[in-house]
Structures are given as structure tokens and as C-alpha cells.
Design a protein around this motif. Structure first.
Motif, PDB file in Angstrom:
ATOM      1  N   UNK A   1       3.175 -61.225  57.192  1.00  0.00           N
ATOM      2  CA  UNK A   1       3.027 -62.623  57.601  1.00  0.00           C
ATOM      3  C   UNK A   1       4.067 -63.505  56.911  1.00  0.00           C
ATOM      4  N   UNK A   2       4.211 -63.332  55.595  1.00  0.00           N
ATOM      5  CA  UNK A   2       5.124 -64.182  54.818  1.00  0.00           C
ATOM      6  C   UNK A   2       6.598 -63.901  55.087  1.00  0.00           C
ATOM      7  N   UNK A   3       6.948 -62.625  55.242  1.00  0.00           N
ATOM      8  CA  UNK A   3       8.359 -62.259  55.256  1.00  0.00           C
ATOM      9  C   UNK A   3       8.913 -61.825  56.605  1.00  0.00           C
TER      10      UNK A   3
ATOM     11  N   UNK B   1      -5.376 -57.533  62.928  1.00  0.00           N
ATOM     12  CA  UNK B   1      -6.772 -57.131  63.131  1.00  0.00           C
ATOM     13  C   UNK B   1      -6.936 -55.623  62.912  1.00  0.00           C
ATOM     14  N   UNK B   2      -5.945 -54.870  63.330  1.00  0.00           N
ATOM     15  CA  UNK B   2      -5.995 -53.414  63.146  1.00  0.00           C
ATOM     16  C   UNK B   2      -5.900 -53.079  61.663  1.00  0.00           C
ATOM     17  N   UNK B   3      -4.931 -53.673  60.971  1.00  0.00           N
ATOM     18  CA  UNK B   3      -4.777 -53.431  59.537  1.00  0.00           C
ATOM     19  C   UNK B   3      -6.080 -53.752  58.792  1.00  0.00           C
ATOM     20  N   UNK B   4      -6.618 -54.931  59.057  1.00  0.00           N
ATOM     21  CA  UNK B   4      -7.791 -55.395  58.320  1.00  0.00           C
ATOM     22  C   UNK B   4      -9.017 -54.562  58.665  1.00  0.00           C
TER      23      UNK B   4
ATOM     24  N   UNK C   1      -2.735 -56.907  51.499  1.00  0.00           N
ATOM     25  CA  UNK C   1      -1.405 -57.203  50.956  1.00  0.00           C
ATOM     26  C   UNK C   1      -0.319 -56.888  51.983  1.00  0.00           C
ATOM     27  N   UNK C   2      -0.541 -55.843  52.791  1.00  0.00           N
ATOM     28  CA  UNK C   2       0.404 -55.517  53.862  1.00  0.00           C
ATOM     29  C   UNK C   2       0.470 -56.621  54.902  1.00  0.00           C
TER      30      UNK C   2
ATOM     31  N   UNK D   1      -5.581 -66.257  53.119  1.00  0.00           N
ATOM     32  CA  UNK D   1      -5.289 -64.844  52.896  1.00  0.00           C
ATOM     33  C   UNK D   1      -4.983 -64.577  51.424  1.00  0.00           C
ATOM     34  N   UNK D   2      -4.252 -65.474  50.783  1.00  0.00           N
ATOM     35  CA  UNK D   2      -3.976 -65.321  49.340  1.00  0.00           C
ATOM     36  C   UNK D   2      -5.271 -65.363  48.538  1.00  0.00           C
ATOM     37  N   UNK D   3      -6.143 -66.325  48.851  1.00  0.00           N
ATOM     38  CA  UNK D   3      -7.430 -66.423  48.147  1.00  0.00           C
ATOM     39  C   UNK D   3      -8.281 -65.204  48.421  1.00  0.00           C
ATOM     40  N   UNK D   4      -8.248 -64.708  49.654  1.00  0.00           N
ATOM     41  CA  UNK D   4      -9.026 -63.526  50.015  1.00  0.00           C
ATOM     42  C   UNK D   4      -8.593 -62.320  49.181  1.00  0.00           C
ATOM     43  N   UNK D   5      -7.303 -62.140  49.013  1.00  0.00           N
ATOM     44  CA  UNK D   5      -6.798 -61.013  48.212  1.00  0.00           C
ATOM     45  C   UNK D   5      -7.224 -61.162  46.758  1.00  0.00           C
TER      46      UNK D   5
END
Length: 159
Positions: free
Chosen positions: A59-61, A35-38, A53-54, A110-114
Motif C-alpha cells: 500500500x505504502x510503496x 483481502x486475500x492477504x488478510x 506488514x505485506x 493499518x499501522x495501528x492494527x499492526x
């Protein structure tokens, strides 16, 4: 110290408990930071792609693998003889739902959002709708995770 179940090796059981708690702390902490990043990225259109992307990278890794490792260590503790109280069944059920939502909805959103951000920009109505849906899914997962933590800390009598 967590008392190991009868027949379980004390060191290995305690090590599992440590790993279980540690990886869960890492995952929950990272999720809380999204939430902070976004929100920081949303304040500066040039920073938003980097922020998203961060979040996706973390999230992924890091976060999701930590959640999976937390699940695995939980299963191993049960296999070593840890009793499964009703509150733990509730936490396990929430964990399964949260992981299904994470992998089935949040990560693809999130992928679609990017992709949409890069194609149409942050002011696009379609992007805004997708960002709101992604945020709602993220909040729902956050609520589930907080409930799991509450169940595991307070160990309420549910039966």
C-alpha cells in the motif's frame, strides 16, 4: 488508440494514457489482493503479522504511489487539452475522496492494527474491533475505485 486532443503531441499523449491505465491497473489489482492477504493471514495467527506488514508495504510503496501517478497523468492529459465531461468530474471527485480516505484513515488504521496485533494478539477484542473498522474502510475505498473505473469505462451522460 486514444485520439489526442487537438494540439497535443500524439506520442506523448498516448504515452500518458498508457501510463495512466497501467499504474491504475497495478494499484487496483494490489488493492484487490489485500483481502486475500488478510484472510489468508487470519487463518494462521503466526502468518497474520507478515500478511498485514505485506499489505502495508504494498500500500505504502506501490499501490498508493501508483494512484498518485495515475492522478498526475490524468491532470497532465487534461492540461494537454482533454475535455472534462461530467462523468470525469464525478470520477475526479471520487478519486480525491478515495485518496483522502486512503491517506487519512486506511493507512493510519493499518499501522495501528499492526502495532496492536504485535502488542495484544489477534484474539484481543480491541484488535478485532480495529481490524473490522479497517476492513470496512478498505471496502468503502474499493467501492469508490470500482465506481471510478465504471465511470471511466462507460462514460455515462451525467449532465
Amino acid at each position: 488508440m486514444h485520439v489526442p486532443p487537438e494540439g497535443a503531441h500524439p506520442f506523448f499523449y498516448t504515452l500518458l494514457v498508457f501510463v495512466h491505465i497501467f499504474v491504475t491497473m497495478v494499484a487496483v489489482g494490489l488493492n484487490a489482493s489485500y483481502a486475500i492477504w488478510i484472510s489468508r493471514g487470519a487463518k494462521d495467527a503466526a502468518s497474520l503479522p507478515f500478511a498485514l506488514r505485506g499489505v502495508k508495504f504494498l500500500d505504502d510503496y506501490v499501490a498508493n504511489p501508483c494512484y498518485l501517478l495515475g492522478g498526475l497523468t490524468g491532470v497532465l492529459m487534461i492540461a494537454m487539452g482533454k475535455a472534462i465531461a461530467p462523468y470525469l468530474w464525478a470520477a475526479i471527485g471520487l478519486y480525491i475522496v478515495a485518496m483522502a480516505v486512503a491517506y487519512g484513515f486506511y493507512t493510519p488504521l493499518l499501522s495501528r492494527q499492526i502495532r496492536l496485533l504485535e502488542a495484544k494478539g489477534a484474539s484481543d477484542a480491541e484488535y478485532q474491533a480495529l481490524a473490522q473498522r479497517s476492513n470496512r474502510v478498505g471496502v468503502a475505498m474499493g467501492v469508490m475505485v470500482v465506481l471510478i473505473v465504471l465511470l471511466k469505462i462507460f462514460e455515462p451522460s451525467l449532465g
